[in-house]
Design a protein around this motif. Structure first.
Motif, mmCIF file in Angstrom:
data_model
loop_
_atom_site.group_PDB
_atom_site.id
_atom_site.type_symbol
_atom_site.label_atom_id
_atom_site.label_comp_id
_atom_site.label_asym_id
_atom_site.label_seq_id
_atom_site.Cartn_x
_atom_site.Cartn_y
_atom_site.Cartn_z
ATOM 1 N N VAL A 1 -56.125 -46.282 -20.247
ATOM 2 C CA VAL A 1 -54.996 -45.777 -19.474
ATOM 3 C C VAL A 1 -54.426 -44.592 -20.243
ATOM 4 N N ASP A 2 -54.322 -43.450 -19.585
ATOM 5 C CA ASP A 2 -53.779 -42.239 -20.189
ATOM 6 C C ASP A 2 -52.273 -42.215 -19.979
ATOM 7 N N CYS A 3 -51.508 -42.320 -21.068
ATOM 8 C CA CYS A 3 -50.050 -42.329 -20.973
ATOM 9 C C CYS A 3 -49.515 -40.945 -21.304
ATOM 10 N N GLY A 4 -48.956 -40.284 -20.301
ATOM 11 C CA GLY A 4 -48.476 -38.920 -20.478
ATOM 12 C C GLY A 4 -46.966 -38.846 -20.447
ATOM 13 N N ALA A 5 -46.326 -39.186 -21.555
ATOM 14 C CA ALA A 5 -44.870 -39.102 -21.642
ATOM 15 C C ALA A 5 -44.450 -37.667 -21.939
ATOM 16 N N ASN A 6 -43.205 -37.322 -21.586
ATOM 17 C CA ASN A 6 -42.693 -35.999 -21.908
ATOM 18 C C ASN A 6 -42.790 -35.737 -23.405
ATOM 19 N N TYR A 7 -43.397 -34.623 -23.755
ATOM 20 C CA TYR A 7 -43.656 -34.333 -25.161
ATOM 21 C C TYR A 7 -42.394 -34.014 -25.963
ATOM 22 N N ASP A 8 -41.305 -33.613 -25.296
ATOM 23 C CA ASP A 8 -40.133 -33.203 -26.087
ATOM 24 C C ASP A 8 -39.255 -34.373 -26.501
ATOM 25 N N GLY A 9 -39.660 -35.586 -26.175
ATOM 26 C CA GLY A 9 -39.126 -36.758 -26.834
ATOM 27 C C GLY A 9 -37.850 -37.358 -26.272
ATOM 28 N N VAL B 1 -44.864 -25.667 -18.403
ATOM 29 C CA VAL B 1 -45.756 -26.093 -19.481
ATOM 30 C C VAL B 1 -45.413 -27.515 -19.898
ATOM 31 N N ASN B 2 -44.123 -27.865 -19.885
ATOM 32 C CA ASN B 2 -43.724 -29.237 -20.205
ATOM 33 C C ASN B 2 -44.321 -30.237 -19.220
ATOM 34 N N THR B 3 -44.542 -29.797 -17.999
ATOM 35 C CA THR B 3 -45.135 -30.671 -16.983
ATOM 36 C C THR B 3 -46.634 -30.799 -17.170
ATOM 37 N N VAL B 4 -47.321 -29.657 -17.273
ATOM 38 C CA VAL B 4 -48.785 -29.717 -17.256
ATOM 39 C C VAL B 4 -49.359 -30.282 -18.551
ATOM 40 N N GLU B 5 -48.648 -30.163 -19.685
ATOM 41 C CA GLU B 5 -49.214 -30.691 -20.922
ATOM 42 C C GLU B 5 -49.342 -32.211 -20.882
ATOM 43 N N THR B 6 -48.493 -32.862 -20.084
ATOM 44 C CA THR B 6 -48.598 -34.318 -19.976
ATOM 45 C C THR B 6 -49.844 -34.743 -19.197
ATOM 46 N N LEU B 7 -50.456 -33.784 -18.467
ATOM 47 C CA LEU B 7 -51.655 -34.058 -17.678
ATOM 48 C C LEU B 7 -52.914 -33.558 -18.373
ATOM 49 N N ALA B 8 -52.838 -33.321 -19.665
ATOM 50 C CA ALA B 8 -54.000 -32.806 -20.398
ATOM 51 C C ALA B 8 -55.154 -33.795 -20.421
ATOM 52 N N HIS C 1 -53.956 -42.638 -14.896
ATOM 53 C CA HIS C 1 -52.844 -41.954 -15.550
ATOM 54 C C HIS C 1 -51.553 -42.716 -15.300
ATOM 55 N N LEU C 2 -50.747 -42.865 -16.355
ATOM 56 C CA LEU C 2 -49.432 -43.492 -16.257
ATOM 57 C C LEU C 2 -48.402 -42.469 -16.712
ATOM 58 N N GLY C 3 -47.458 -42.155 -15.848
ATOM 59 C CA GLY C 3 -46.445 -41.163 -16.188
ATOM 60 C C GLY C 3 -45.084 -41.568 -15.677
ATOM 61 N N SER C 4 -44.099 -40.715 -15.951
ATOM 62 C CA SER C 4 -42.738 -41.040 -15.546
ATOM 63 C C SER C 4 -42.107 -39.852 -14.834
ATOM 64 N N PHE C 5 -40.952 -40.105 -14.213
ATOM 65 C CA PHE C 5 -40.274 -39.057 -13.459
ATOM 66 C C PHE C 5 -38.791 -39.380 -13.376
ATOM 67 N N TYR C 6 -38.013 -38.357 -13.013
ATOM 68 C CA TYR C 6 -36.593 -38.562 -12.747
ATOM 69 C C TYR C 6 -36.332 -38.835 -11.277
ATOM 70 N N HIS C 7 -37.083 -38.161 -10.392
ATOM 71 C CA HIS C 7 -36.876 -38.283 -8.956
ATOM 72 C C HIS C 7 -38.213 -38.527 -8.265
ATOM 73 N N LEU C 8 -38.197 -39.313 -7.189
ATOM 74 C CA LEU C 8 -39.421 -39.674 -6.481
ATOM 75 C C LEU C 8 -40.160 -38.447 -5.958
#
Length: 361
Positions: free
Chosen positions: A92-100, A193-200, A208-215
Protein backbone atom coordinates in the motif's frame (compact mmCIF):
# COMPACT_ATOMS: atom_id res chain seq x y z
CA UNK A 1 6.07 36.53 -27.32
CA UNK A 2 8.68 33.98 -26.25
CA UNK A 3 9.88 31.84 -29.09
CA UNK A 4 9.56 28.08 -29.32
CA UNK A 5 12.68 26.04 -28.69
CA UNK A 6 13.85 22.83 -30.25
CA UNK A 7 14.36 21.29 -26.80
CA UNK A 8 10.80 21.78 -25.63
CA UNK A 9 7.79 22.99 -27.55
CA UNK A 10 5.93 26.22 -28.16
CA UNK A 11 4.82 27.03 -24.62
CA UNK A 12 7.39 28.65 -22.33
CA UNK A 13 5.94 29.53 -18.92
CA UNK A 14 5.78 33.23 -19.79
CA UNK A 15 3.59 32.51 -22.79
CA UNK A 16 1.37 30.21 -20.72
CA UNK A 17 0.99 33.03 -18.20
CA UNK A 18 0.10 35.58 -20.88
CA UNK A 19 -2.24 33.46 -22.98
CA UNK A 20 -3.64 30.73 -20.71
CA UNK A 21 -3.36 30.63 -16.93
CA UNK A 22 -2.34 34.11 -15.82
CA UNK A 23 -5.42 36.28 -16.27
CA UNK A 24 -6.94 35.66 -12.86
CA UNK A 25 -8.95 32.98 -11.10
CA UNK A 26 -12.21 33.76 -12.94
CA UNK A 27 -10.95 34.22 -16.49
CA UNK A 28 -7.90 31.92 -16.59
CA UNK A 29 -8.09 28.95 -18.90
CA UNK A 30 -6.97 25.40 -18.24
CA UNK A 31 -3.91 23.99 -19.93
CA UNK A 32 -4.06 21.10 -22.34
CA UNK A 33 -2.25 17.95 -21.31
CA UNK A 34 0.58 18.80 -23.72
CA UNK A 35 0.95 22.33 -22.33
CA UNK A 36 1.04 21.07 -18.75
CA UNK A 37 3.61 18.42 -19.67
CA UNK A 38 5.88 20.95 -21.32
CA UNK A 39 5.54 23.34 -18.39
CA UNK A 40 6.67 20.76 -15.85
CA UNK A 41 9.46 19.51 -18.10
CA UNK A 42 10.82 23.04 -18.24
CA UNK A 43 10.46 23.44 -14.48
CA UNK A 44 12.27 20.19 -13.67
CA UNK A 45 15.06 21.26 -16.04
CA UNK A 46 15.44 24.60 -14.25
CA UNK A 47 14.68 26.52 -17.45
CA UNK A 48 12.14 29.21 -16.33
CA UNK A 49 13.12 32.57 -14.88
CA UNK A 50 12.55 32.54 -11.11
CA UNK A 51 9.99 35.36 -11.26
CA UNK A 52 8.06 33.65 -14.04
CA UNK A 53 8.13 30.34 -12.17
CA UNK A 54 6.71 31.90 -9.01
CA UNK A 55 4.00 33.68 -10.98
CA UNK A 56 3.11 30.46 -12.80
CA UNK A 57 2.81 28.49 -9.58
CA UNK A 58 0.66 31.18 -7.98
CA UNK A 59 -1.58 31.45 -11.06
CA UNK A 60 -2.18 27.70 -10.96
CA UNK A 61 -3.01 27.92 -7.26
CA UNK A 62 -5.62 30.61 -7.97
CA UNK A 63 -7.26 28.85 -10.89
CA UNK A 64 -7.03 25.33 -9.39
CA UNK A 65 -5.55 22.56 -11.49
CA UNK A 66 -7.70 20.07 -13.33
CA UNK A 67 -7.14 16.31 -13.07
CA UNK A 68 -5.83 16.43 -16.66
CA UNK A 69 -3.16 18.97 -15.70
CA UNK A 70 -2.25 17.17 -12.48
CA UNK A 71 -1.98 13.86 -14.32
CA UNK A 72 0.38 15.47 -16.84
CA UNK A 73 2.54 16.78 -14.00
CA UNK A 74 2.57 13.35 -12.33
CA UNK A 75 3.54 11.62 -15.57
CA UNK A 76 6.41 14.01 -16.31
CA UNK A 77 7.63 13.67 -12.72
CA UNK A 78 7.63 9.87 -12.95
CA UNK A 79 9.26 9.89 -16.38
CA UNK A 80 12.00 12.42 -15.69
CA UNK A 81 12.60 12.56 -11.95
CA UNK A 82 11.29 9.52 -10.05
CA UNK A 83 13.53 6.47 -9.79
CA UNK A 84 11.10 3.62 -9.31
CA UNK A 85 12.24 0.57 -7.36
CA UNK A 86 9.43 -1.94 -7.06
CA UNK A 87 9.63 -4.57 -4.33
CA UNK A 88 8.39 -8.08 -5.03
CA UNK A 89 5.56 -7.40 -2.61
CA UNK A 90 2.78 -5.10 -3.80
CA UNK A 91 2.51 -2.68 -0.90
CA UNK A 92 0.00 0.00 0.00
CA UNK A 93 1.50 3.33 -1.08
CA UNK A 94 0.89 5.92 1.65
CA UNK A 95 1.17 9.44 0.27
CA UNK A 96 0.90 11.87 3.17
CA UNK A 97 1.53 15.59 2.73
CA UNK A 98 5.28 16.02 2.72
CA UNK A 99 5.31 19.31 4.65
CA UNK A 100 4.33 17.53 7.82
CA UNK A 101 2.34 18.07 11.01
CA UNK A 102 2.64 20.58 13.83
CA UNK A 103 0.17 19.50 16.52
CA UNK A 104 -0.94 15.87 16.47
CA UNK A 105 1.07 12.66 16.54
CA UNK A 106 2.15 11.01 13.31
CA UNK A 107 0.59 7.55 13.55
CA UNK A 108 1.45 6.19 10.11
CA UNK A 109 4.68 4.48 11.15
CA UNK A 110 2.95 2.57 13.94
CA UNK A 111 -0.07 1.82 11.72
CA UNK A 112 2.16 0.69 8.87
CA UNK A 113 4.23 -1.54 11.11
CA UNK A 114 1.11 -3.15 12.57
CA UNK A 115 -0.40 -3.65 9.12
CA UNK A 116 2.85 -5.19 7.89
CA UNK A 117 2.84 -7.56 10.85
CA UNK A 118 -0.71 -8.55 9.87
CA UNK A 119 0.46 -9.40 6.35
CA UNK A 120 -0.19 -6.13 4.48
CA UNK A 121 3.07 -4.58 3.20
CA UNK A 122 3.16 -0.79 3.47
CA UNK A 123 5.33 1.91 1.90
CA UNK A 124 5.66 5.49 3.12
CA UNK A 125 7.69 8.30 1.58
CA UNK A 126 8.64 11.86 2.49
CA UNK A 127 11.31 14.49 2.23
CA UNK A 128 13.06 16.48 4.93
CA UNK A 129 11.28 19.66 6.16
CA UNK A 130 9.52 20.24 2.85
CA UNK A 131 7.98 23.69 2.20
CA UNK A 132 5.77 25.32 3.05
CA UNK A 133 5.35 24.17 6.65
CA UNK A 134 8.72 22.36 6.82
CA UNK A 135 7.48 20.32 9.78
CA UNK A 136 7.89 16.76 11.02
CA UNK A 137 7.00 14.00 8.55
CA UNK A 138 7.58 10.26 8.21
CA UNK A 139 11.35 10.62 7.97
CA UNK A 140 11.63 12.38 11.31
CA UNK A 141 9.64 9.78 13.26
CA UNK A 142 11.78 7.04 11.73
CA UNK A 143 14.94 9.00 12.59
CA UNK A 144 13.79 9.23 16.21
CA UNK A 145 13.24 5.47 16.21
CA UNK A 146 16.79 4.89 15.01
CA UNK A 147 15.74 3.51 11.62
CA UNK A 148 17.86 4.22 8.55
CA UNK A 149 16.15 6.76 6.29
CA UNK A 150 18.90 7.84 3.87
CA UNK A 151 18.25 4.91 1.56
CA UNK A 152 18.63 4.43 -2.16
CA UNK A 153 15.43 3.37 -3.95
CA UNK A 154 16.77 -0.15 -4.34
CA UNK A 155 17.52 -0.38 -0.63
CA UNK A 156 14.02 0.87 0.13
CA UNK A 157 12.51 -1.86 -2.06
CA UNK A 158 14.62 -4.49 -0.29
CA UNK A 159 13.43 -3.12 3.04
CA UNK A 160 9.81 -3.63 2.03
CA UNK A 161 10.44 -7.22 0.98
CA UNK A 162 12.55 -8.07 4.04
CA UNK A 163 10.54 -6.27 6.72
CA UNK A 164 7.09 -5.58 5.26
CA UNK A 165 7.31 -1.85 5.91
CA UNK A 166 9.48 0.46 3.83
CA UNK A 167 10.50 4.11 3.58
CA UNK A 168 11.51 5.93 0.38
CA UNK A 169 13.44 9.19 0.79
CA UNK A 170 12.54 11.96 -1.66
CA UNK A 171 16.06 13.30 -2.35
CA UNK A 172 17.06 9.76 -3.36
CA UNK A 173 14.08 8.71 -5.47
CA UNK A 174 12.76 12.09 -6.72
CA UNK A 175 15.78 14.38 -7.09
CA UNK A 176 14.19 16.67 -9.69
CA UNK A 177 11.42 17.70 -7.32
CA UNK A 178 13.84 17.85 -4.40
CA UNK A 179 15.92 20.35 -6.39
CA UNK A 180 12.91 22.71 -6.38
CA UNK A 181 13.14 23.08 -2.59
CA UNK A 182 14.50 26.63 -2.50
CA UNK A 183 12.06 27.99 -5.09
CA UNK A 184 9.13 26.35 -3.28
CA UNK A 185 10.33 27.74 0.02
CA UNK A 186 10.43 31.26 -1.39
CA UNK A 187 6.79 30.97 -2.53
CA UNK A 188 5.44 31.01 1.02
CA UNK A 189 2.35 29.00 0.00
CA UNK A 190 1.71 25.49 -1.22
CA UNK A 191 1.73 24.83 -4.94
CA UNK A 192 0.62 21.92 -7.09
CA UNK A 193 4.05 20.37 -6.45
CA UNK A 194 2.85 19.61 -2.91
CA UNK A 195 0.00 17.65 -4.48
CA UNK A 196 1.81 15.71 -7.17
CA UNK A 197 4.79 14.66 -5.03
CA UNK A 198 2.45 12.58 -2.88
CA UNK A 199 1.57 10.61 -6.05
CA UNK A 200 5.18 9.77 -6.92
CA UNK A 201 4.56 6.10 -6.00
CA UNK A 202 8.23 5.07 -5.97
CA UNK A 203 7.36 1.43 -5.20
CA UNK A 204 5.01 1.13 -8.21
CA UNK A 205 2.21 0.06 -5.86
CA UNK A 206 -1.22 -0.75 -7.25
CA UNK A 207 -2.99 0.67 -4.15
CA UNK A 208 -2.75 4.27 -2.97
CA UNK A 209 -3.84 5.62 0.41
CA UNK A 210 -4.06 9.39 0.78
CA UNK A 211 -5.81 12.13 2.66
CA UNK A 212 -7.74 15.31 1.92
CA UNK A 213 -9.41 18.30 3.52
CA UNK A 214 -12.51 18.35 1.30
CA UNK A 215 -14.31 15.60 -0.63
CA UNK A 216 -14.14 17.55 -3.89
CA UNK A 217 -10.34 17.45 -3.69
CA UNK A 218 -10.37 13.71 -3.00
CA UNK A 219 -12.41 13.14 -6.15
CA UNK A 220 -9.98 15.33 -8.08
CA UNK A 221 -7.10 13.17 -6.85
CA UNK A 222 -8.88 9.97 -7.91
CA UNK A 223 -9.52 11.43 -11.36
CA UNK A 224 -5.83 12.38 -11.52
CA UNK A 225 -4.85 8.76 -10.88
CA UNK A 226 -7.35 7.59 -13.51
CA UNK A 227 -5.93 9.98 -16.10
CA UNK A 228 -2.27 9.33 -15.28
CA UNK A 229 -0.46 7.16 -17.81
CA UNK A 230 2.54 6.50 -15.56
CA UNK A 231 1.19 5.95 -12.04
CA UNK A 232 0.10 2.28 -11.92
CA UNK A 233 -2.38 2.67 -9.03
CA UNK A 234 -5.57 0.74 -9.75
CA UNK A 235 -7.25 1.33 -6.40
CA UNK A 236 -7.27 4.29 -4.02
CA UNK A 237 -8.69 5.29 -0.66
CA UNK A 238 -8.68 8.94 0.34
CA UNK A 239 -9.92 10.06 3.72
CA UNK A 240 -10.12 13.17 5.87
CA UNK A 241 -6.79 13.13 7.62
CA UNK A 242 -5.63 15.07 10.64
CA UNK A 243 -3.73 18.17 9.50
CA UNK A 244 -3.93 16.86 5.96
CA UNK A 245 -1.82 13.84 6.91
CA UNK A 246 -2.74 10.18 6.47
CA UNK A 247 -3.92 9.75 10.06
CA UNK A 248 -7.68 9.33 10.23
CA UNK A 249 -9.57 12.19 11.84
CA UNK A 250 -11.57 11.28 14.99
CA UNK A 251 -15.32 11.64 14.81
CA UNK A 252 -17.16 11.53 11.51
CA UNK A 253 -14.64 11.01 8.72
CA UNK A 254 -15.47 11.01 5.02
CA UNK A 255 -13.82 8.39 2.79
CA UNK A 256 -13.60 8.31 -1.01
CA UNK A 257 -13.02 4.79 -2.34
CA UNK A 258 -12.20 3.91 -5.96
CA UNK A 259 -13.08 1.84 -7.88
CA UNK A 260 -16.42 0.74 -6.55
CA UNK A 261 -19.32 -1.08 -8.19
CA UNK A 262 -21.65 0.00 -5.40
CA UNK A 263 -24.90 1.46 -6.68
CA UNK A 264 -24.11 4.67 -4.79
CA UNK A 265 -20.81 5.21 -6.62
CA UNK A 266 -20.62 8.16 -9.02
CA UNK A 267 -19.94 8.04 -12.75
CA UNK A 268 -16.20 7.74 -12.08
CA UNK A 269 -16.65 4.70 -9.85
CA UNK A 270 -15.95 6.75 -6.70
CA UNK A 271 -17.93 5.81 -3.61
CA UNK A 272 -17.95 8.30 -0.76
CA UNK A 273 -19.14 7.38 2.69
CA UNK A 274 -18.67 8.28 6.32
CA UNK A 275 -16.80 6.43 9.03
CA UNK A 276 -17.82 7.14 12.59
CA UNK A 277 -14.64 6.30 14.40
CA UNK A 278 -16.41 5.71 17.73
CA UNK A 279 -18.00 2.63 16.15
CA UNK A 280 -14.52 1.18 15.65
CA UNK A 281 -13.07 1.77 19.11
CA UNK A 282 -11.71 5.25 18.40
CA UNK A 283 -14.13 7.22 20.60
CA UNK A 284 -11.97 10.30 21.07
CA UNK A 285 -11.58 13.94 20.08
CA UNK A 286 -8.86 15.43 17.94
CA UNK A 287 -7.14 17.02 20.93
CA UNK A 288 -6.66 13.57 22.45
CA UNK A 289 -4.04 12.91 19.77
CA UNK A 290 -2.09 16.13 20.28
CA UNK A 291 1.55 15.98 21.39
CA UNK A 292 4.24 18.49 22.34
CA UNK A 293 7.11 17.03 20.29
CA UNK A 294 5.64 15.61 17.09
CA UNK A 295 8.60 13.51 15.96
CA UNK A 296 9.86 12.43 19.39
CA UNK A 297 6.49 11.73 20.96
CA UNK A 298 5.28 9.94 17.82
CA UNK A 299 8.31 7.64 18.01
CA UNK A 300 7.62 6.87 21.67
CA UNK A 301 3.95 6.21 20.93
CA UNK A 302 4.97 3.90 18.08
CA UNK A 303 7.25 1.88 20.34
CA UNK A 304 4.69 1.55 23.12
CA UNK A 305 1.67 0.77 20.93
CA UNK A 306 3.33 -1.95 18.86
CA UNK A 307 4.70 -3.51 22.04
CA UNK A 308 1.18 -3.66 23.49
CA UNK A 309 2.10 -1.32 26.32
CA UNK A 310 -0.67 1.23 25.70
CA UNK A 311 -4.45 0.95 25.89
CA UNK A 312 -5.40 4.55 25.27
CA UNK A 313 -6.51 6.91 22.52
CA UNK A 314 -3.27 6.45 20.61
CA UNK A 315 -3.58 2.66 20.64
CA UNK A 316 -7.18 2.87 19.40
CA UNK A 317 -6.16 5.29 16.64
CA UNK A 318 -3.24 3.14 15.50
CA UNK A 319 -5.45 0.05 15.31
CA UNK A 320 -8.05 1.83 13.14
CA UNK A 321 -5.38 3.37 10.90
CA UNK A 322 -3.73 -0.03 10.49
CA UNK A 323 -7.12 -1.54 9.67
CA UNK A 324 -7.65 1.08 6.96
CA UNK A 325 -4.35 0.10 5.34
CA UNK A 326 -5.24 -3.59 5.49
CA UNK A 327 -8.67 -2.86 4.02
CA UNK A 328 -7.21 -0.60 1.31
CA UNK A 329 -5.28 -3.57 -0.08
CA UNK A 330 -8.42 -5.69 0.22
CA UNK A 331 -6.72 -8.12 2.58
CA UNK A 332 -9.91 -7.97 4.67
CA UNK A 333 -13.49 -7.27 3.68
CA UNK A 334 -14.14 -4.55 6.25
CA UNK A 335 -12.67 -2.41 9.00
CA UNK A 336 -13.90 -4.66 11.82
CA UNK A 337 -11.86 -7.54 10.41
CA UNK A 338 -8.92 -5.20 9.90
CA UNK A 339 -9.00 -4.12 13.52
CA UNK A 340 -9.07 -7.75 14.62
CA UNK A 341 -6.00 -8.44 12.47
CA UNK A 342 -4.23 -5.39 13.88
CA UNK A 343 -4.95 -6.35 17.48
CA UNK A 344 -3.75 -9.89 16.88
CA UNK A 345 -0.48 -8.63 15.36
CA UNK A 346 0.13 -6.52 18.45
CA UNK A 347 -0.87 -9.11 21.03
CA UNK A 348 1.20 -11.95 19.57
CA UNK A 349 4.36 -9.85 19.30
CA UNK A 350 4.46 -9.73 15.50
CA UNK A 351 4.24 -5.94 15.36
CA UNK A 352 7.07 -5.49 17.84
CA UNK A 353 9.18 -7.89 15.78
CA UNK A 354 8.57 -5.87 12.59
CA UNK A 355 9.59 -2.67 14.35
CA UNK A 356 12.75 -4.32 15.67
CA UNK A 357 13.62 -5.54 12.17
CA UNK A 358 13.02 -2.05 10.81
CA UNK A 359 15.30 -0.44 13.37
CA UNK A 360 18.09 -2.93 12.90
CA UNK A 361 17.97 -3.07 9.10
Amino acid sequence: MAQATSEYGEWPLKRLMTEVVGSGHKSAEDMTREQAREAFQRILDGEPDETTLGAFWLANRWKRNTPEELAAFVDVMREESVEVAAPSADPVDCGANYDGKHTSAILGVAAGVVAAAAGTPVVVHSGDRVPTQKLDAYKHVLDELGATTDLSPGESADLVDDVGFGFYYQPAFNPGVDDLFERRDMMGVRTYVNTVETLANPADASVHLGSFYHLAFAKRMVKTLKKSRRNPAERALFFQGMEGYDDIRPGATVVAEWPSDDAEADENGILDYEIRTSEYGMDIQGEDLEVEDVAGDSATITEEVVAGDREDAFADAVELNAALRIYAREDVSGLDDGIAEARAAISDGSAAAVLEDLRSY
